[in-house]
Design a protein around this motif. Sequence first.
Motif, PDB file in Angstrom:
ATOM      1  N   LYS A  97       0.809  -1.224   0.000  1.00 49.72           N
ATOM      2  CA  LYS A  97       0.000   0.000   0.000  1.00 49.72           C
ATOM      3  C   LYS A  97       0.845   1.278   0.000  1.00 49.72           C
ATOM      4  O   LYS A  97       0.365   2.337  -0.375  1.00 49.72           O
ATOM      5  CB  LYS A  97      -0.909   0.021   1.241  1.00 49.72           C
ATOM      6  N   VAL A  98       2.083   1.176   0.501  1.00 48.80           N
ATOM      7  CA  VAL A  98       2.930   2.368   0.605  1.00 48.80           C
ATOM      8  C   VAL A  98       4.299   2.056   0.015  1.00 48.80           C
ATOM      9  O   VAL A  98       4.754   0.910   0.023  1.00 48.80           O
ATOM     10  CB  VAL A  98       3.083   2.830   2.069  1.00 48.80           C
ATOM     11  N   LYS A 125       7.173   5.084   6.365  1.00 43.82           N
ATOM     12  CA  LYS A 125       5.734   4.968   6.553  1.00 43.82           C
ATOM     13  C   LYS A 125       5.355   3.512   6.815  1.00 43.82           C
ATOM     14  O   LYS A 125       4.504   3.213   7.667  1.00 43.82           O
ATOM     15  CB  LYS A 125       5.003   5.472   5.300  1.00 43.82           C
ATOM     16  N   VAL A 174       3.408   2.359  10.252  1.00 43.60           N
ATOM     17  CA  VAL A 174       2.119   1.681  10.287  1.00 43.60           C
ATOM     18  C   VAL A 174       2.261   0.287  10.903  1.00 43.60           C
ATOM     19  O   VAL A 174       1.397  -0.167  11.660  1.00 43.60           O
ATOM     20  CB  VAL A 174       1.493   1.607   8.882  1.00 43.60           C
ATOM     21  N   ASP A 186      -9.729   4.376  11.914  1.00 40.91           N
ATOM     22  CA  ASP A 186      -9.377   5.730  11.474  1.00 40.91           C
ATOM     23  C   ASP A 186      -7.901   6.040  11.716  1.00 40.91           C
ATOM     24  O   ASP A 186      -7.326   6.910  11.059  1.00 40.91           O
ATOM     25  CB  ASP A 186     -10.262   6.786  12.157  1.00 40.91           C
ATOM     26  N   VAL A 214      -5.428   4.145  10.980  1.00 40.04           N
ATOM     27  CA  VAL A 214      -4.605   3.611   9.880  1.00 40.04           C
ATOM     28  C   VAL A 214      -5.343   3.685   8.546  1.00 40.04           C
ATOM     29  O   VAL A 214      -4.958   3.039   7.575  1.00 40.04           O
ATOM     30  CB  VAL A 214      -4.197   2.144  10.167  1.00 40.04           C
ATOM     31  N   ALA A 215      -6.411   4.477   8.507  1.00 39.21           N
ATOM     32  CA  ALA A 215      -7.299   4.483   7.341  1.00 39.21           C
ATOM     33  C   ALA A 215      -6.608   4.925   6.061  1.00 39.21           C
ATOM     34  O   ALA A 215      -7.041   4.564   4.959  1.00 39.21           O
ATOM     35  CB  ALA A 215      -8.498   5.393   7.619  1.00 39.21           C
ATOM     36  N   ASP A 216      -5.513   5.696   6.178  1.00 40.73           N
ATOM     37  CA  ASP A 216      -4.819   6.132   4.971  1.00 40.73           C
ATOM     38  C   ASP A 216      -3.987   5.013   4.345  1.00 40.73           C
ATOM     39  O   ASP A 216      -3.449   5.172   3.244  1.00 40.73           O
ATOM     40  CB  ASP A 216      -3.917   7.335   5.269  1.00 40.73           C
ATOM     41  N   THR A 217      -3.899   3.868   5.060  1.00 37.69           N
ATOM     42  CA  THR A 217      -3.080   2.758   4.569  1.00 37.69           C
ATOM     43  C   THR A 217      -3.833   1.431   4.528  1.00 37.69           C
ATOM     44  O   THR A 217      -3.750   0.688   3.547  1.00 37.69           O
ATOM     45  CB  THR A 217      -1.821   2.583   5.457  1.00 37.69           C
ATOM     46  N   ASP A 247      -7.457  -1.010   5.313  1.00 36.03           N
ATOM     47  CA  ASP A 247      -8.895  -1.032   5.499  1.00 36.03           C
ATOM     48  C   ASP A 247      -9.290  -2.253   6.329  1.00 36.03           C
ATOM     49  O   ASP A 247      -8.431  -3.036   6.764  1.00 36.03           O
ATOM     50  CB  ASP A 247      -9.622  -1.017   4.149  1.00 36.03           C
TER      51      ASP A 247
END
Length: 330
Positions: A162-163, A168, A172, A186, A188-191, A193
């Motif tokens: 994902k990254v 990063k 995570v 929320d 870890v929502a940027d990475t 699901d």
Amino acid sequence: MLIEAFTEAKDPSAPHTNEDRLVILPGRAYAVIDGVTDRLGTRYDGMLSGQYAAVTVQRALEHMLSAPDNPEDPIAIVRALTATIASAYEAHGMAEKVQSDWNLRISAALALVLVRHETVDVILVGDSGVRINGDHILRVEKDLDLITSILRREAWPVIGRKVSDPEKQEQVSRRVTWHGTRQPLDAVADTLDAGDMDFIENRAIAANLEALPHVQRADIENLVRGGIVNAQGGYQNNASLQLGYPCLDGFEVPQHMIEIQRLPRSEVRTVEIYSDGYFKPGDAFGVAAWEKAFAEAERDDPAKVLLYPSPKGSTASLWADDRTYLGVRF
């Protein structure tokens, strides 16, 4: 007698943040103290709780073991250090809060070597280690740490897909290890699901069951889902649980959890004490050999997900942990 010692913070640019401490009383006592990293940002006297714990234990040991009538019973020493931390809670008005919230406690691992007339006594509370004569290692291994290390190992490739930024990915992965797979999404929502978290959880539980067939599934699930912050503290100094582990935290350390080894002094040529920031022992006595081994481990597995499983890894600017080495050649 030759004494060599080295310590470095996980952040080399901020040596004042080091949570490891040394005790050197030549001919009498040697120790490495590893303060347990704070989980919530709690401070005592301006220091994070892990650093404050290490300083508190260091000062108490130096005072206790420098006295003419210093205690010789290892259990008495551990109890005295426990009482010192308990007094610190009282002094800071935390005595009631730490009864119910283990994340507020100040905690430290201790590896202590006492030199007597006829013996060399090794006392271990926690997972720092002692090597005798270059080949005999004494250390309390924690299955509990392996569970959270495997959790991070299983999360690592999922996050990596994902990254693209290694820092990063480390951030995570630590978040997953620290707060578990059932934490609010929320964070870890940027990475990740919900599907990612379910996948990581299932893989981590299965991998742990395979690696640790003697550990109850309920404990593995508890640590994978709750992580270090939400689950680990319940095992600290808890003799009723299979994964219970010892730590100096102001509460009673069950006597059977204190590792004590008494060796004939005439047979001990070297003693080396080290904190768990060293993932690989040196191939010889001394700081140079241990730093060489450290550099090799960093080269071969900087993320600590392949050869040296750990709940945290290194980045370009931070090591996985503080590290300390103390060697004595008699």
